[in-house]
Design an enzyme around this catalytic site. Structure first.
Site, short mmCIF file in Angstrom:
data_model
loop_
_atom_site.label_atom_id
_atom_site.label_comp_id
_atom_site.label_asym_id
_atom_site.label_seq_id
_atom_site.Cartn_x
_atom_site.Cartn_y
_atom_site.Cartn_z
N GLY A 24 0.84 -1.21 0.00
CA GLY A 24 0.00 0.00 0.00
C GLY A 24 0.87 1.25 0.00
O GLY A 24 0.63 2.21 -0.75
N LYS A 25 1.91 1.23 0.84
CA LYS A 25 2.82 2.39 0.89
C LYS A 25 3.62 2.52 -0.40
O LYS A 25 3.80 3.62 -0.93
CB LYS A 25 3.81 2.22 2.05
CG LYS A 25 3.21 2.36 3.42
CD LYS A 25 4.33 2.24 4.43
CE LYS A 25 3.85 2.27 5.85
NZ LYS A 25 4.97 2.11 6.79
N GLU A 52 13.10 -5.37 12.31
CA GLU A 52 12.39 -5.28 13.59
C GLU A 52 12.38 -3.83 14.08
O GLU A 52 13.45 -3.19 14.13
CB GLU A 52 13.07 -6.19 14.62
CG GLU A 52 12.08 -6.63 15.68
CD GLU A 52 12.76 -7.32 16.84
OE1 GLU A 52 12.21 -7.28 17.95
OE2 GLU A 52 13.86 -7.88 16.64
N ASP A 81 8.12 5.57 8.60
CA ASP A 81 7.42 4.94 9.72
C ASP A 81 6.20 5.80 9.96
O ASP A 81 6.28 7.04 9.98
CB ASP A 81 8.28 4.86 10.97
CG ASP A 81 7.70 3.84 11.93
OD1 ASP A 81 7.35 2.73 11.48
OD2 ASP A 81 7.55 4.14 13.12
N PHE A 165 -5.82 1.30 3.12
CA PHE A 165 -5.38 0.16 3.91
C PHE A 165 -5.39 0.56 5.39
O PHE A 165 -5.72 1.69 5.74
CB PHE A 165 -3.98 -0.31 3.47
CG PHE A 165 -2.89 0.70 3.69
CD1 PHE A 165 -2.61 1.65 2.73
CD2 PHE A 165 -2.13 0.70 4.86
CE1 PHE A 165 -1.61 2.61 2.92
CE2 PHE A 165 -1.12 1.64 5.06
CZ PHE A 165 -0.87 2.59 4.09
N GLY A 166 -5.02 -0.40 6.23
CA GLY A 166 -4.86 -0.12 7.66
C GLY A 166 -6.10 0.51 8.29
O GLY A 166 -7.21 -0.01 8.15
N ASP A 168 -7.61 3.31 7.56
CA ASP A 168 -8.33 4.27 6.71
C ASP A 168 -9.85 4.26 6.93
O ASP A 168 -10.48 5.33 6.91
CB ASP A 168 -8.02 4.01 5.23
CG ASP A 168 -6.66 4.55 4.82
OD1 ASP A 168 -6.10 5.39 5.56
OD2 ASP A 168 -6.14 4.12 3.78
N HIS A 193 -1.03 12.19 5.15
CA HIS A 193 0.21 12.41 5.87
C HIS A 193 1.41 12.01 5.01
O HIS A 193 2.40 12.73 4.92
CB HIS A 193 0.19 11.61 7.17
CG HIS A 193 -0.18 10.17 7.00
ND1 HIS A 193 -1.22 9.75 6.21
CD2 HIS A 193 0.37 9.03 7.48
CE1 HIS A 193 -1.31 8.44 6.23
NE2 HIS A 193 -0.34 7.97 7.00
N ARG A 194 1.29 10.82 4.35
CA ARG A 194 2.42 10.32 3.57
C ARG A 194 2.67 11.22 2.36
O ARG A 194 3.79 11.54 2.03
CB ARG A 194 2.18 8.87 3.15
CG ARG A 194 3.40 8.18 2.57
CD ARG A 194 3.23 6.68 2.47
NE ARG A 194 2.94 6.10 3.77
CZ ARG A 194 1.70 5.80 4.21
NH1 ARG A 194 0.66 5.97 3.44
NH2 ARG A 194 1.53 5.32 5.42
P1 IMP Z 1 4.72 0.90 9.84
O1 IMP Z 1 4.82 -0.03 8.67
O2 IMP Z 1 5.45 0.49 11.04
O3 IMP Z 1 4.97 2.32 9.45
O4 IMP Z 1 3.21 0.74 10.29
C1 IMP Z 1 2.34 1.69 10.05
C2 IMP Z 1 0.96 1.18 10.38
O5 IMP Z 1 0.19 2.36 10.62
C3 IMP Z 1 0.32 0.49 9.20
O6 IMP Z 1 0.40 -0.89 9.25
C4 IMP Z 1 -1.11 0.97 9.33
O7 IMP Z 1 -1.77 0.19 10.25
C5 IMP Z 1 -1.00 2.34 9.93
N1 IMP Z 1 -0.97 3.33 8.84
C6 IMP Z 1 0.10 4.01 8.37
N2 IMP Z 1 -0.25 4.79 7.34
C7 IMP Z 1 -1.56 4.54 7.12
C8 IMP Z 1 -2.48 5.04 6.16
O8 IMP Z 1 -2.19 5.84 5.26
N3 IMP Z 1 -3.73 4.58 6.28
C9 IMP Z 1 -4.12 3.70 7.24
N4 IMP Z 1 -3.30 3.20 8.13
C10 IMP Z 1 -2.02 3.63 8.09
#
Ligand code: IMP
Length: 206
Positions: A24-25, A52, A81, A165-166, A168, A193-194
């Site tokens: 997704g990212k 990790e 992150d 995703f996540g 949202d 945000h991203r």
């Molecule tokens: P990371 O991979 O450790 O940065 O985990 C970030 C987690 O934050 C993701 O697995 C999502 O659960 C949540 N997250 C980060 N960005 C988004 C977004 O744009 N939409 C929804 N959830 C997000």
């Protein structure tokens, strides 16, 4: 603003590793960087291992991932992150956003995590939250640049929408009537945000 001399020393004129295994990212970052950096390679294309996240801040975790990618590939690497910070939960799940969705086998269920958040805040007045991204851009000589982006909004329940995703489906940005999961990818890219962090990254480095 970054020092012009530094920018010249570290030109992004060839390869950039987008050091994440989250597709997704990768999709969101690639869409914004397309045509601005000649050769963009994703974490899975570079065969990166999962890193990790032992840091206690978004900055530390982004740096851990970016530096691991530089060490593995020798190329300039960008890692993010990110997470959801809920004000009534003192910023939780924050850096633990992915972990709140994990079961004992490491499988992620964000609907379970969204229920958990709602359970903790449903009796509180304050449902404000923000998504945050910290980007770390790591260079082979050890130099790291950080960029941050945020989008503010409200937690809504039940979850709405199938895009993104996540978390949202429970996040409604300020000034919107839809959750991010009810928006198209392009609409999310205008406010997220991203994308804010990536746009600043482009201003600084491309
Ligand atoms: P990371 O991979 O450790 O940065 O985990 C970030 C987690 O934050 C993701 O697995 C999502 O659960 C949540 N997250 C980060 N960005 C988004 C977004 O744009 N939409 C929804 N959830 C997000």
């Amino acid at each position: 603003m970054i020092d012009i001399a530094i920018k010249k020393d570290y030109a992004l004129d060839d390869t950039l590793i987008v050091a994440t295994l989250n597709e997704g990212k990768v999709k969101e970052i690639n869409q914004l960087l397309k045509g601005r950096v000649p050769n963009i390679i994703s974490g899975s294309e570079a065969n990166l291992d999962d890193v990790e996240e032992t840091g206690v801040t978004f900055h530390e975790n982004a740096a851990l991932k970016a530096v691991a990618a530089v060490k593995a590939t020798g190329e300039i690497s960008l890692a993010d992150d990110s997470g959801l910070a809920v004000e009534a939960l003192n910023g939780d799940p924050g850096i633990y956003s992915a972990r709140w969705a994990e079961d004992e086998n490491g499988n992620r269920d964000f609907y379970k995590a969204m229920d958990l958040i709602w359970d903790k805040i449903k009796d509180k007045d304050d449902h404000k939250a923000y998504f945050i991204t910290v980007l770390a851009l790591a260079f082979p000589d050890g130099h790291i640049d950080y960029i941050e982006g945020r989008v503010y909004g409200t937690i809504v329940y039940p979850p709405r929408g199938d895009n993104g995703f996540g978390y949202d489906p429970i996040f409604q940005p300020d000034g919107e009537t839809r959750t991010i999961a009810e928006m198209t990818t392009d609409e999310k890219q205008n406010i997220s945000h991203r994308s804010k962090a990536i746009k600043e990254f482009i201003n600084k480095w491309c």
